[in-house]
Design an enzyme around this catalytic site. Structure first.
Site, PDB file in Angstrom:
ATOM      1  N   ASP A  65       0.864  -1.184   0.000  1.00 33.78           N
ATOM      2  CA  ASP A  65       0.000   0.000   0.000  1.00 33.78           C
ATOM      3  C   ASP A  65       0.900   1.232   0.000  1.00 33.78           C
ATOM      4  OD1 ASP A  65      -3.233   0.390   1.124  1.00 33.78           O
ATOM      5  OD2 ASP A  65      -1.951   2.136   0.869  1.00 33.78           O
ATOM      6  N   CYS A 119     -15.575   3.247  -3.535  1.00 30.20           N
ATOM      7  CA  CYS A 119     -16.173   3.330  -2.194  1.00 30.20           C
ATOM      8  C   CYS A 119     -16.118   4.761  -1.668  1.00 30.20           C
ATOM      9  CB  CYS A 119     -15.449   2.401  -1.231  1.00 30.20           C
ATOM     10  SG  CYS A 119     -15.862   0.680  -1.494  1.00 30.20           S
ATOM     11  N   CYS A 163     -19.231  20.282  -5.387  1.00 28.32           N
ATOM     12  CA  CYS A 163     -19.421  18.959  -4.795  1.00 28.32           C
ATOM     13  C   CYS A 163     -18.699  18.962  -3.454  1.00 28.32           C
ATOM     14  CB  CYS A 163     -18.913  17.863  -5.724  1.00 28.32           C
ATOM     15  SG  CYS A 163     -17.147  17.994  -6.100  1.00 28.32           S
ATOM     16  N   ASN A 176     -11.265   6.931   6.265  1.00 28.40           N
ATOM     17  CA  ASN A 176     -11.060   5.474   6.175  1.00 28.40           C
ATOM     18  C   ASN A 176     -11.550   4.743   7.428  1.00 28.40           C
ATOM     19  OD1 ASN A 176      -7.757   6.146   4.909  1.00 28.40           O
ATOM     20  ND2 ASN A 176      -9.598   5.784   3.716  1.00 28.40           N
ATOM     21  N   LEU A 177     -11.637   5.481   8.541  1.00 28.61           N
ATOM     22  CA  LEU A 177     -11.769   4.814   9.834  1.00 28.61           C
ATOM     23  C   LEU A 177     -13.096   4.075  10.009  1.00 28.61           C
ATOM     24  CD1 LEU A 177     -10.169   7.561  12.110  1.00 28.61           C
ATOM     25  CD2 LEU A 177      -9.082   5.549  11.113  1.00 28.61           C
TER      26      LEU A 177
END
Lengths: 68, 370
Positions: free
Chosen positions: B16, B175, B329, B24-25
């Site tokens: 990564d 996601c 946005c 992310n948590l």
């Protein structure tokens, strides 16, 4: 004339002579974003327009998901 | 990863290049708040060693690419795919095929998860004489559940048997863009860990040849039979997967559509709103649930997916009338995309740089960042 078929376990109808591609569009799905198991076999996208649906066909439609 | 370490897996390599972000948590629970801003792989290693100090954790702080993939994956017995984009998924698949390693696959989106084992042993075979049977005879066998038999030793399918062609870029949201139920990662990750442990132990029946589809909203599992496609192209070497998935082509088209696009800062937008001017319309292209979290006053919601599929374009035109268009946005990326699509439909407008994030930082701190 309509025929009855099973999609993801549910009974649905479509017009006689419809191709798999027609059916997906009719169901509001983008054919570029799904994979299809047709009567138990994963069917390549290149064959969807030539595949004419028949009564009691069994389809499983999977949306392509890439997230992780 | 935590369950693998807890089960006693002796060596885990992590690839990564990202740092932990607070967004992310909610799903990547290996990381904690104290690690925000620091490399994900180091955070993961610290947590793994808390659980199992005897586990050897190899850190590869790099992007997984066609150049380094074979070298990175070679020392390991099993590859677990938790990547978040299509080019990398095809790369992981082809790497496993070339190295002859099982690929424990999982993917998630919103409330839906998929998991299987690719490039391992175990697939479906037809009963003898199947090809000669009539349609009715085949159907009769299908109804009795005798149209397929599982052969646990025969080579199983890979990712390209399920998805021979990548989807067009940009049509499947990530996601981060589309959102995902955090628990879903635990469920799908838990299935992947289970399969990896089974492969290591050589116990049970793996998911090879079976795609599990998990629908969290209805709490339903479906299963699809996967087979190797006899017509699939042979994988001989790694290729340029960005190119294969059409990413550079799409980026070039997008850049062209966005070239010369007008932009404004949130401070300029705030001044415009405060001036009482009514010669503009502010369009918010995020998803409805995001508006509930944070909103710039006076905006009209027309989500990007609606604009991309065409329905939203007319709604933008209706909302505009004779006024000028300003689009925002969350961070400025999706609004730029929306303006690109609108431009192709004859509508031009101004992009708000930094979106609601910039708004909460520079204009109104009471608007939450998310």
């Amino acid at each position: 004339m309509m025929i009855e078929l099973r999609i993801n376990g549910e009974l649905k109808t479509c017009a006689i002579g419809s191709s798999l591609h027609d059916l997906l569009t009719q169901l509001g799905m983008n054919p570029q974003l799904v994979a299809v198991e047709y009567n138990g076999e994963i069917l390549a996208r290149s064959r969807w327009t030539e595949t004419i649906l028949q009564a009691e066909d069994c389809l499983e439609v999977v949306t392509i998901v890439g997230g992780g | 990863m935590l369950y693998l370490a807890a089960a006693g897996v002796g060596r885990i390599g992590i690839v990564d290049f990202d740092v932990v972000d607070s967004s992310n948590l909610q799903r990547q629970i290996i990381h904690g708040t104290s690690w925000v801003g620091k490399p994900k792989i180091e955070s993961a290693k610290a947590r793994i060693l808390e659980i199992n100090p005897f586990c050897q954790v190899d850190l590869h702080e790099t992007r997984f690419t066609s150049e380094n993939a074979l070298e990175l994956a070679r020392p390991y017995d099993i590859v677990i795919d938790g990547t978040d984009n299509f080019p990398t998924r095809y790369l992981v698949n082809d790497t496993c095929v070339l190295l002859g390693k099982p690929n424990v696959y999982g993917s998630i989106f919103r409330f839906e998860g998929q998991a299987t084992v690719f490039n391992h042993k175990g697939t479906w075979v037809r009963p003898d004489g199947w090809a000669e049977l009539s349609r009715e005879e085949k159907k009769a066998l299908r109804e009795k559940g005798q149209d397929w038999f599982y052969d646990a030793e025969k080579p199983g399918p890979n990712y390209r048997d399920l998805y021979p062609d990548p989807p067009p870029p940009g049509l499947v949201p990530s996601c981060a863009e589309g959102g995902v139920l955090g628990v879903l990662c635990g469920i799908v990750g838990g299935i992947q860990a289970t399969e990896a442990i089974k492969i290591i132990l050589g116990q049970g029946t793996t998911l090879s040849g079976r795609l599990v589809l998990y629908d969290a909203l209805n709490m339903k599992f479906r299963e699809l039979k996967l087979q190797t496609n006899p017509d699939r192209p042979v994988i001989e070497k790694l290729i340029d997967y960005e190119e294969f998935c059409g990413v550079p082509q799409a980026k070039a088209a997008e850049k062209e559509a966005q070239a010369g696009m007008a932009e404004m800062t949130v401070t300029e937008l705030k001044a415009l709103i405060d001036s009482g001017a009514d010669d503009f319309v502010l369009v918010d292209v995020r998803n409805p649930h995001e508006v509930e979290i944070a909103k710039i006053p006076g905006s009209v919601l027309i989500p990007l997916p609606d604009i991309e599929n065409g329905n939203g374009v007319q709604r933008v035109k209706d909302a505009m009338g004779n006024k000028r268009l300003i689009v925002h946005c969350k961070a400025g990326g999706r609004s730029a995309k929306a303006l690109g699509v609108l431009k192709m439909n004859g509508v031009e407008g101004t992009n708000v740089i930094g979106g609601t994030l910039a708004w909460s930082r520079d204009v109104d701190a009471s608007v939450p960042e998310y």
